[in-house]
Design a protein around this motif. Structure first.
Motif, PDB file in Angstrom:
ATOM      1  N   MET A 120       0.814  -1.187   0.057  1.00 14.16           N
ATOM      2  CA  MET A 120       0.103  -0.010   0.032  1.00 14.16           C
ATOM      3  C   MET A 120       1.078   1.011  -0.081  1.00 14.16           C
ATOM      4  SD  MET A 120      -2.878   1.307   3.004  1.00 14.16           S
ATOM      5  CE  MET A 120      -2.039  -0.039   4.281  1.00 14.16           C
ATOM      6  N   THR A 121       0.552   2.003  -0.992  1.00 17.18           N
ATOM      7  CA  THR A 121       1.357   3.392  -1.034  1.00 17.18           C
ATOM      8  C   THR A 121       0.419   4.606  -0.617  1.00 17.18           C
ATOM      9  OG1 THR A 121       2.456   2.428  -2.710  1.00 17.18           O
ATOM     10  CG2 THR A 121       2.681   4.816  -2.458  1.00 17.18           C
ATOM     11  N   LEU A 122       0.544   5.051   0.436  1.00  9.36           N
ATOM     12  CA  LEU A 122      -0.179   6.433   0.721  1.00  9.36           C
ATOM     13  C   LEU A 122       0.299   7.748   0.251  1.00  9.36           C
ATOM     14  CD1 LEU A 122      -0.964   5.506   4.609  1.00  9.36           C
ATOM     15  CD2 LEU A 122      -2.243   5.053   2.447  1.00  9.36           C
ATOM     16  N   GLU A 123      -0.272   8.655  -0.168  1.00  7.01           N
ATOM     17  CA  GLU A 123      -0.010   9.905  -0.547  1.00  7.01           C
ATOM     18  C   GLU A 123      -0.519  10.824   0.533  1.00  7.01           C
ATOM     19  OE1 GLU A 123      -1.060  13.490  -3.735  1.00  7.01           O
ATOM     20  OE2 GLU A 123      -2.082  11.453  -3.974  1.00  7.01           O
ATOM     21  N   PHE A 124       0.454  11.506   1.294  1.00  5.38           N
ATOM     22  CA  PHE A 124       0.090  12.283   2.437  1.00  5.38           C
ATOM     23  C   PHE A 124      -0.568  13.721   1.651  1.00  5.38           C
ATOM     24  CE2 PHE A 124       1.361  16.160   4.462  1.00  5.38           C
ATOM     25  CZ  PHE A 124       0.787  15.999   5.692  1.00  5.38           C
ATOM     26  N   ILE A 125      -1.662  13.961   2.064  1.00  4.59           N
ATOM     27  CA  ILE A 125      -2.442  15.114   1.886  1.00  4.59           C
ATOM     28  C   ILE A 125      -2.208  16.365   2.567  1.00  4.59           C
ATOM     29  CG2 ILE A 125      -4.644  16.000   1.032  1.00  4.59           C
ATOM     30  CD1 ILE A 125      -3.517  13.943  -0.928  1.00  4.59           C
ATOM     31  N   GLY A 126      -2.450  15.937   3.850  1.00  2.00           N
ATOM     32  CA  GLY A 126      -2.310  17.132   4.856  1.00  2.00           C
ATOM     33  C   GLY A 126      -2.577  16.699   6.391  1.00  2.00           C
ATOM     34  N   ILE A 127      -2.195  17.633   7.079  1.00  4.62           N
ATOM     35  CA  ILE A 127      -2.397  17.421   8.623  1.00  4.62           C
ATOM     36  C   ILE A 127      -3.033  18.514   9.299  1.00  4.62           C
ATOM     37  CG2 ILE A 127       0.036  18.492   9.099  1.00  4.62           C
ATOM     38  CD1 ILE A 127       0.391  16.224  11.207  1.00  4.62           C
ATOM     39  N   ASP A 128      -3.494  18.375  10.391  1.00  3.31           N
ATOM     40  CA  ASP A 128      -4.102  19.688  11.079  1.00  3.31           C
ATOM     41  C   ASP A 128      -3.345  20.906  11.343  1.00  3.31           C
ATOM     42  OD1 ASP A 128      -5.509  21.167  12.847  1.00  3.31           O
ATOM     43  OD2 ASP A 128      -5.970  19.849  14.285  1.00  3.31           O
ATOM     44  N   PRO A 129      -3.613  22.074  10.589  1.00  7.03           N
ATOM     45  CA  PRO A 129      -2.724  23.022  10.685  1.00  7.03           C
ATOM     46  C   PRO A 129      -2.355  23.743  11.961  1.00  7.03           C
ATOM     47  CG  PRO A 129      -4.757  23.651   9.695  1.00  7.03           C
ATOM     48  CD  PRO A 129      -4.720  22.312   9.933  1.00  7.03           C
ATOM     49  N   GLU A 130      -3.068  23.131  13.004  1.00  8.21           N
ATOM     50  CA  GLU A 130      -2.881  23.429  14.190  1.00  8.21           C
ATOM     51  C   GLU A 130      -2.081  22.578  15.275  1.00  8.21           C
ATOM     52  OE1 GLU A 130      -6.233  25.629  16.101  1.00  8.21           O
ATOM     53  OE2 GLU A 130      -6.528  26.934  14.103  1.00  8.21           O
ATOM     54  N   THR A 131      -1.846  21.556  14.578  1.00 12.92           N
ATOM     55  CA  THR A 131      -0.991  20.439  15.391  1.00 12.92           C
ATOM     56  C   THR A 131      -0.065  20.874  16.200  1.00 12.92           C
ATOM     57  OG1 THR A 131      -0.251  18.410  15.282  1.00 12.92           O
ATOM     58  CG2 THR A 131       0.427  19.610  13.525  1.00 12.92           C
ATOM     59  N   GLN A 132       0.318  20.440  17.215  1.00 12.46           N
ATOM     60  CA  GLN A 132       1.427  20.696  18.180  1.00 12.46           C
ATOM     61  C   GLN A 132       2.331  19.518  18.333  1.00 12.46           C
ATOM     62  OE1 GLN A 132       1.594  23.925  19.520  1.00 12.46           O
ATOM     63  NE2 GLN A 132       0.023  24.445  18.224  1.00 12.46           N
ATOM     64  N   GLN A 133       2.511  18.806  17.016  1.00 11.93           N
ATOM     65  CA  GLN A 133       3.469  17.858  17.260  1.00 11.93           C
ATOM     66  C   GLN A 133       2.767  16.476  18.067  1.00 11.93           C
ATOM     67  OE1 GLN A 133       5.837  17.400  15.200  1.00 11.93           O
ATOM     68  NE2 GLN A 133       5.903  19.575  14.864  1.00 11.93           N
ATOM     69  N   GLN A 134       1.534  16.568  18.112  1.00 11.51           N
ATOM     70  CA  GLN A 134       0.788  15.602  19.021  1.00 11.51           C
ATOM     71  C   GLN A 134      -0.611  15.532  18.713  1.00 11.51           C
ATOM     72  OE1 GLN A 134       0.804  16.047  23.155  1.00 11.51           O
ATOM     73  NE2 GLN A 134       2.112  17.698  22.946  1.00 11.51           N
ATOM     74  N   GLY A 135      -1.325  14.567  18.677  1.00  8.68           N
ATOM     75  CA  GLY A 135      -2.959  14.852  18.314  1.00  8.68           C
ATOM     76  C   GLY A 135      -2.918  15.169  17.116  1.00  8.68           C
ATOM     77  N   SER A 136      -2.581  14.626  16.032  1.00 12.68           N
ATOM     78  CA  SER A 136      -2.841  15.248  14.892  1.00 12.68           C
ATOM     79  C   SER A 136      -3.491  14.579  13.720  1.00 12.68           C
ATOM     80  CB  SER A 136      -1.254  15.416  14.506  1.00 12.68           C
ATOM     81  OG  SER A 136      -0.409  14.381  14.404  1.00 12.68           O
ATOM     82  N   PRO A 137      -4.609  15.158  13.632  1.00 10.78           N
ATOM     83  CA  PRO A 137      -5.634  14.406  12.382  1.00 10.78           C
ATOM     84  C   PRO A 137      -5.095  14.434  11.212  1.00 10.78           C
ATOM     85  CG  PRO A 137      -6.986  15.907  13.924  1.00 10.78           C
ATOM     86  CD  PRO A 137      -5.270  16.142  14.329  1.00 10.78           C
ATOM     87  N   THR A 138      -4.777  13.656  10.470  1.00  7.53           N
ATOM     88  CA  THR A 138      -4.223  13.490   9.158  1.00  7.53           C
ATOM     89  C   THR A 138      -4.889  13.015   8.026  1.00  7.53           C
ATOM     90  OG1 THR A 138      -2.014  13.359  10.296  1.00  7.53           O
ATOM     91  CG2 THR A 138      -2.051  12.875   8.154  1.00  7.53           C
ATOM     92  N   VAL A 139      -4.778  13.341   6.705  1.00  7.35           N
ATOM     93  CA  VAL A 139      -5.367  12.591   5.712  1.00  7.35           C
ATOM     94  C   VAL A 139      -4.419  12.367   4.737  1.00  7.35           C
ATOM     95  CG1 VAL A 139      -7.136  13.210   3.710  1.00  7.35           C
ATOM     96  CG2 VAL A 139      -7.520  14.086   6.089  1.00  7.35           C
ATOM     97  N   TRP A 140      -4.652  10.966   4.058  1.00  7.64           N
ATOM     98  CA  TRP A 140      -3.778  10.423   2.940  1.00  7.64           C
ATOM     99  C   TRP A 140      -4.810   9.793   1.977  1.00  7.64           C
ATOM    100  CZ3 TRP A 140      -3.196   8.930   8.141  1.00  7.64           C
ATOM    101  CH2 TRP A 140      -1.963   9.302   8.604  1.00  7.64           C
ATOM    102  N   VAL A 141      -4.177   9.752   0.724  1.00  9.94           N
ATOM    103  CA  VAL A 141      -5.022   8.891  -0.355  1.00  9.94           C
ATOM    104  C   VAL A 141      -4.360   7.635  -0.618  1.00  9.94           C
ATOM    105  CG1 VAL A 141      -5.741   8.768  -2.648  1.00  9.94           C
ATOM    106  CG2 VAL A 141      -5.816  11.110  -1.296  1.00  9.94           C
TER     107      VAL A 141
END
Length: 86
Positions: free
Chosen positions: A1-22
Motif C-alpha cells: 500500500m502506498t499512501l499519498e500524504f495530503i495534509g495534517i491539522d494546521p494547528e497540530t502541536q506535534q501530537q494529536g494530529s488529525p491527518t489525511v492520505w489517499v
C-alpha cells in the motif's frame, strides 16, 4: 500500500494530529482523527440512515475532525479524482 500524504491539522502541536492520505491502490481516503466519545458514538448510532443497522460494526469506528481541515479534505477528494479513483 502506498499512501499519498495530503495534509495534517494546521494547528497540530506535534501530537494529536488529525491527518489525511489517499490510498490509490485501495481507492480509499485514509484518516487519522480523534476518537469519538461514547456519547457521540451513541448519537451516531441513533441518527443513522433509515433501514440501516444502528450499531457500529466491530471493524468501524467514529472519528472526529476539526472543521479547519475542510480544505485538506477537499484536497484529498481532488487528488483521488485526479488519480482516476472514482
Amino acid at each position: 500500500m502506498t499512501l499519498e500524504f495530503i495534509g495534517i491539522d494546521p494547528e497540530t502541536q506535534q501530537q494529536g494530529s488529525p491527518t489525511v492520505w489517499v490510498d490509490a491502490e485501495q481507492k480509499e481516503l485514509v484518516f487519522l482523527g480523534w476518537k469519538a466519545s461514547p456519547a457521540l458514538k451513541e448519537q451516531c448510532e441513533q441518527n443513522t440512515a433509515p433501514g440501516h443497522a444502528t450499531e457500529i460494526p466491530e471493524n468501524e469506528d467514529v472519528i472526529r475532525f476539526p472543521t479547519r481541515m475542510i480544505p485538506i479534505l477537499r484536497e484529498a477528494c481532488d487528488a483521488a479524482e485526479r488519480a482516476g479513483l472514482l
